[in-house]
Every structure is written in C-alpha cells, then in structure tokens.
Design a protein around this motif. Structure first.
Motif, PDB file in Angstrom:
ATOM      1  N   PRO A   1       0.608  -1.739   0.381  1.00  0.00           N
ATOM      2  CA  PRO A   1      -0.272  -0.149  -0.550  1.00  0.00           C
ATOM      3  C   PRO A   1       0.758   1.413  -0.327  1.00  0.00           C
ATOM      4  N   ALA A   2       2.828   1.060   0.011  1.00  0.00           N
ATOM      5  CA  ALA A   2       3.089   2.159  -0.047  1.00  0.00           C
ATOM      6  C   ALA A   2       2.704   2.993  -1.338  1.00  0.00           C
ATOM      7  N   VAL A   3       2.910   4.258  -2.037  1.00  0.00           N
ATOM      8  CA  VAL A   3       2.845   4.994  -2.728  1.00  0.00           C
ATOM      9  C   VAL A   3       4.280   5.407  -3.858  1.00  0.00           C
ATOM     10  N   VAL A   4       3.925   5.205  -5.104  1.00  0.00           N
ATOM     11  CA  VAL A   4       5.759   6.235  -5.903  1.00  0.00           C
ATOM     12  C   VAL A   4       5.166   7.498  -5.800  1.00  0.00           C
ATOM     13  N   ALA A   5       6.401   7.592  -5.263  1.00  0.00           N
ATOM     14  CA  ALA A   5       6.916   9.756  -5.229  1.00  0.00           C
ATOM     15  C   ALA A   5       6.449  10.059  -6.333  1.00  0.00           C
ATOM     16  N   SER A   6       6.471  11.307  -7.051  1.00  0.00           N
ATOM     17  CA  SER A   6       6.412  11.330  -8.219  1.00  0.00           C
ATOM     18  C   SER A   6       7.909  12.394  -8.001  1.00  0.00           C
ATOM     19  N   ARG A   7       8.243  12.719  -9.516  1.00  0.00           N
ATOM     20  CA  ARG A   7       9.574  12.908  -9.817  1.00  0.00           C
ATOM     21  C   ARG A   7       9.327  14.674  -8.941  1.00  0.00           C
ATOM     22  N   ALA A   8       8.408  15.193  -9.341  1.00  0.00           N
ATOM     23  CA  ALA A   8       8.707  16.788  -8.476  1.00  0.00           C
ATOM     24  C   ALA A   8       8.330  17.139  -6.704  1.00  0.00           C
ATOM     25  N   ALA A   9       8.552  15.097  -5.824  1.00  0.00           N
ATOM     26  CA  ALA A   9       8.477  15.450  -4.390  1.00  0.00           C
ATOM     27  C   ALA A   9       9.942  15.912  -4.342  1.00  0.00           C
ATOM     28  N   GLY A  10      11.322  15.096  -5.426  1.00  0.00           N
ATOM     29  CA  GLY A  10      12.242  15.857  -5.071  1.00  0.00           C
ATOM     30  C   GLY A  10      13.484  14.215  -4.771  1.00  0.00           C
ATOM     31  N   ALA A  11      14.451  14.475  -4.615  1.00  0.00           N
ATOM     32  CA  ALA A  11      15.702  13.447  -4.452  1.00  0.00           C
ATOM     33  C   ALA A  11      15.496  12.662  -3.271  1.00  0.00           C
ATOM     34  N   SER A  12      15.424  10.916  -3.007  1.00  0.00           N
ATOM     35  CA  SER A  12      15.180  10.951  -1.777  1.00  0.00           C
ATOM     36  C   SER A  12      17.189   9.816  -1.713  1.00  0.00           C
ATOM     37  N   PHE A  13      17.424   9.378  -2.941  1.00  0.00           N
ATOM     38  CA  PHE A  13      18.441   9.113  -2.499  1.00  0.00           C
ATOM     39  C   PHE A  13      19.705   9.229  -3.643  1.00  0.00           C
ATOM     40  N   GLN A  14      21.087   8.091  -4.042  1.00  0.00           N
ATOM     41  CA  GLN A  14      21.776   9.331  -5.424  1.00  0.00           C
ATOM     42  C   GLN A  14      22.445   7.570  -5.233  1.00  0.00           C
ATOM     43  N   LEU A  15      22.649   7.293  -6.968  1.00  0.00           N
ATOM     44  CA  LEU A  15      23.241   6.355  -6.424  1.00  0.00           C
ATOM     45  C   LEU A  15      25.043   6.450  -7.501  1.00  0.00           C
ATOM     46  N   THR A  16      26.086   5.407  -6.537  1.00  0.00           N
ATOM     47  CA  THR A  16      26.827   6.109  -6.951  1.00  0.00           C
ATOM     48  C   THR A  16      28.093   4.704  -7.426  1.00  0.00           C
ATOM     49  N   ILE A  17      29.119   5.313  -8.700  1.00  0.00           N
ATOM     50  CA  ILE A  17      29.605   4.697  -9.941  1.00  0.00           C
ATOM     51  C   ILE A  17      30.790   5.091  -8.733  1.00  0.00           C
ATOM     52  N   TRP A  18      32.047   4.318  -9.295  1.00  0.00           N
ATOM     53  CA  TRP A  18      32.876   4.990  -8.929  1.00  0.00           C
ATOM     54  C   TRP A  18      33.913   4.402 -10.111  1.00  0.00           C
ATOM     55  N   VAL A  19      35.091   5.326 -10.911  1.00  0.00           N
ATOM     56  CA  VAL A  19      35.611   5.619 -11.500  1.00  0.00           C
ATOM     57  C   VAL A  19      36.848   6.315 -11.224  1.00  0.00           C
TER      58      VAL A  19
END
Length: 140
Positions: free
Chosen positions: A74-92
């Motif tokens: 029953p959780a809901v998908v947030a809209s893009r307008a809600a803002g970021a809540s995480f970040q994915l990092t790639i080590w280069v």
C-alpha cells in the motif's frame, strides 16, 4: 528476532549484500535507451513493464510506474516533483574523463566535477526520470 544469528528460528540468509535496485520510470523504452547509451550496457531482461541492466554485481531494474504501484502497495510511488531521496554512486578512475564521455552522449551534469572536502572528486547527473547518479573518484 536478531537477523543473522545462529539462534534457533533465526533467519539464516545474510542481509549484507544488495543484489538489485528497482527504479520506477514513466517510460521504460526511453529509460532503456538512456541506460544503453549512457552506460554502454546490454539489457539482460526485458518485458512490457521493465528492462534490467547488470552493473558488475548489481542489477538495475527499470520498472514502469503502474507496475511499481502494484509492487509496493500500500505504499505509493512518489512523483519526480517530490525531490530526490537517494543517489546512486559509480566509482571511476577519472571523473573528468567520465564526464566528457557522458557529454558525448548528451548527458547534462547537475554539478561538478568538484573536489569534496572528504577526499573525493564527484559529478552528478540524472536519468530521464530524475534518479540521481554520481561519479566519484578517490583523490589520494
């Protein structure tokens, strides 16, 4: 119950390894093309609702929003307008070189490249659905 303990009735599976991350997307075809072009990865699984890519030992699943709604109810998908809540990092090895490669694919940076006070050079960009990706390089 303490997860990971050897006590009777405890869960025996290890919970210290992430195998997949599912990103909710509005247009799986658009997102698939972005991930193929930006990361130069083949699709390892695809159906009408998703496309899956392998980043070494991690799967990224791009899941169409209606299917995401059903997955997490029953959780809901947030809209893009809600803002970021995480970040994915790639080590280069080289952030600046990686940024030039992204630019050749039409990717616009959110920020960077910049040296951070904690000893890492970073730059960030978003995918078509606003998921934030960071490139990171150790500075010493």
């Amino acid at each position: 119950m303490y997860v990971g303990s050897r006590k009777r009735g405890a869960v025996s599976a290890s919970l210290d390894s992430i195998g997949a991350i599912t990103l909710f997307v509005a247009d799986p075809q658009r997102s698939k093309v972005f991930y193929q072009d930006t990361f130069n990865l083949p699709v390892i699984h695809e159906d009408e609702n998703s496309a899956v890519f392998r980043f070494e030992n991690l799967l990224i699943n791009l899941l169409k929003l209606p299917a995401a709604d059903a997955l997490i109810a029953p959780a809901v998908v947030a809209s893009r307008a809600a803002g970021a809540s995480f970040q994915l990092t790639i080590w280069v090895v080289g952030v600046d070189t990686a940024c030039a490669e992204l630019a050749s694919h039409g990717v616009t940076l959110l920020n960077g490249p910049m040296d951070r006070e904690w000893g890492v050079r970073t730059a960030s960009f978003t995918d078509p659905d606003g998921h934030i990706w960071e490139l990171a390089q150790a500075l010493s």
